[in-house]
Design a protein around this motif. Structure first.
Motif, PDB file in Angstrom:
ATOM      1  N   LEU A 133       0.757  -1.302   0.097  1.00 18.01           N
ATOM      2  CA  LEU A 133      -0.022   0.065  -0.114  1.00 18.01           C
ATOM      3  C   LEU A 133       0.948   1.199  -0.110  1.00 18.01           C
ATOM      4  N   THR A 134       1.719   1.168   0.720  1.00 20.09           N
ATOM      5  CA  THR A 134       2.856   2.558   0.797  1.00 20.09           C
ATOM      6  C   THR A 134       3.994   2.499  -0.307  1.00 20.09           C
ATOM      7  N   SER A 135       3.926   1.561  -0.994  1.00 17.73           N
ATOM      8  CA  SER A 135       5.059   1.533  -2.049  1.00 17.73           C
ATOM      9  C   SER A 135       4.736   1.367  -3.231  1.00 17.73           C
ATOM     10  N   GLN A 136       3.711   0.907  -3.648  1.00 16.99           N
ATOM     11  CA  GLN A 136       2.938   0.443  -5.013  1.00 16.99           C
ATOM     12  C   GLN A 136       1.795   1.232  -5.467  1.00 16.99           C
ATOM     13  N   LEU A 149     -15.150  -1.956  -4.479  1.00 18.49           N
ATOM     14  CA  LEU A 149     -15.250  -0.591  -4.094  1.00 18.49           C
ATOM     15  C   LEU A 149     -14.705   0.223  -5.269  1.00 18.49           C
ATOM     16  N   PRO A 150     -15.164   1.402  -5.382  1.00 16.47           N
ATOM     17  CA  PRO A 150     -14.721   2.448  -6.295  1.00 16.47           C
ATOM     18  C   PRO A 150     -12.960   2.993  -5.928  1.00 16.47           C
ATOM     19  N   SER A 151     -12.459   3.193  -6.994  1.00 16.79           N
ATOM     20  CA  SER A 151     -10.947   3.687  -6.896  1.00 16.79           C
ATOM     21  C   SER A 151     -11.271   4.770  -5.971  1.00 16.79           C
ATOM     22  N   ALA A 152      -9.762   4.902  -5.149  1.00 18.17           N
ATOM     23  CA  ALA A 152      -9.681   6.020  -4.308  1.00 18.17           C
ATOM     24  C   ALA A 152      -8.258   6.075  -3.697  1.00 18.17           C
ATOM     25  N   SER A 153      -7.757   7.032  -3.407  1.00 19.50           N
ATOM     26  CA  SER A 153      -6.252   7.039  -2.899  1.00 19.50           C
ATOM     27  C   SER A 153      -6.161   7.620  -1.430  1.00 19.50           C
ATOM     28  N   VAL A 154      -4.856   7.349  -0.745  1.00 21.61           N
ATOM     29  CA  VAL A 154      -4.656   7.965   0.658  1.00 21.61           C
ATOM     30  C   VAL A 154      -3.265   8.533   0.524  1.00 21.61           C
ATOM     31  N   GLU A 155      -2.867   9.488   1.098  1.00 22.72           N
ATOM     32  CA  GLU A 155      -1.592  10.097   1.112  1.00 22.72           C
ATOM     33  C   GLU A 155      -0.799   9.090   2.106  1.00 22.72           C
ATOM     34  N   GLY A 176      -1.592  16.688   7.925  1.00 24.23           N
ATOM     35  CA  GLY A 176      -2.742  17.182   7.032  1.00 24.23           C
ATOM     36  C   GLY A 176      -3.400  16.282   6.161  1.00 24.23           C
ATOM     37  N   ALA A 177      -2.735  15.007   6.008  1.00 22.07           N
ATOM     38  CA  ALA A 177      -3.187  13.860   4.897  1.00 22.07           C
ATOM     39  C   ALA A 177      -4.725  13.305   5.368  1.00 22.07           C
ATOM     40  N   TRP A 178      -4.854  13.007   6.561  1.00 23.45           N
ATOM     41  CA  TRP A 178      -6.145  12.236   7.010  1.00 23.45           C
ATOM     42  C   TRP A 178      -5.995  12.330   8.572  1.00 23.45           C
ATOM     43  N   THR A 179      -7.285  12.466   9.150  1.00 21.71           N
ATOM     44  CA  THR A 179      -7.355  12.321  10.625  1.00 21.71           C
ATOM     45  C   THR A 179      -8.446  11.240  10.736  1.00 21.71           C
ATOM     46  N   ALA A 180      -8.314  10.132  11.283  1.00 22.00           N
ATOM     47  CA  ALA A 180      -9.108   9.111  11.856  1.00 22.00           C
ATOM     48  C   ALA A 180     -10.412   9.068  11.062  1.00 22.00           C
TER      49      ALA A 180
END
Length: 183
Positions: A133-136, A149-155, A176-180
């Motif tokens: 998840l963190t490298s590909q 599920l539809p495509s999405a991304s997370v920093e 600032g990327a995401w909070t819980a």
């Protein structure tokens, strides 16, 4: 029928990051058991999600107990995994385990209980890798597609190097990327 997603793994295995990805793909965390979106969340047709690290605090939830809380018949399980030594070091550093031996015992019990529970429930599951998840870059869309599920991304960033002395210590999401999961 809308499926529900049960996201489980040992502590420090990437459940929070993976849950954030699933929330960005439309799932909503439910239940008072640490539902990151709060117990009063209205699903409004969104698939329910329960994220739980095992143990949580000192409580060992069962897979069937968690699946029941989803409130749907179609339960799909996502099991998170991460570099073994990183999980151990992270658990000790975060005070989740008193020492490496306790962390190892906890991780082994977590996976044992998770897979025994999945077998008992006879639910479809997949194993999701924190490292992938963190490298590909194409991992997240592929994971979500396999979960319908539809495509999405997370920093995110690769945070394992700090446990090997190759990078400065950094924990949690990028600033600032995401909070819980507050979406």
């Amino acid at each position: 029928m809308t499926p529900g997603y049960l996201l489980v793994g040992p502590e420090s295995s990437g459940t929070k990051l993976t849950a954030e990805l699933l929330r960005r793909a439309g799932c909503r965390s439910v239940e008072i058991l640490g539902g990151d979106d709060g117990p009063e969340l209205r699903l409004d047709g969104h698939p329910p999600l329960i994220r739980r690290s095992l143990p949580h605090g000192h409580r060992w939830f069962t897979i069937s107990e968690l699946a029941t809380l989803l409130g749907v018949e179609d339960v799909r399980v996502v099991v998170t995994t991460r570099d073994w030594f990183t999980m151990i070091d992270s658990q000790v550093a975060r005070g989740l385990a008193a020492d490496p031996e306790t962390a190892v015992a906890s991780i082994r019990r977590a996976y044992h209980d998770i897979f025994a529970g999945i077998r008992e429930l006879d639910a479809p599951y997949l194993v999701s890798s924190y490292e992938a998840l963190t490298s590909q870059p194409r991992y997240a869309p592929r994971l979500l597609r396999s979960l319908d599920l539809p495509s999405a991304s997370v920093e995110c960033y690769e945070a394992n190097a700090k446990w090997y002395g190759d990078a400065p210590a950094r924990t949690g999401p990028p600033p600032g990327a995401w909070t819980a999961g507050q979406i």
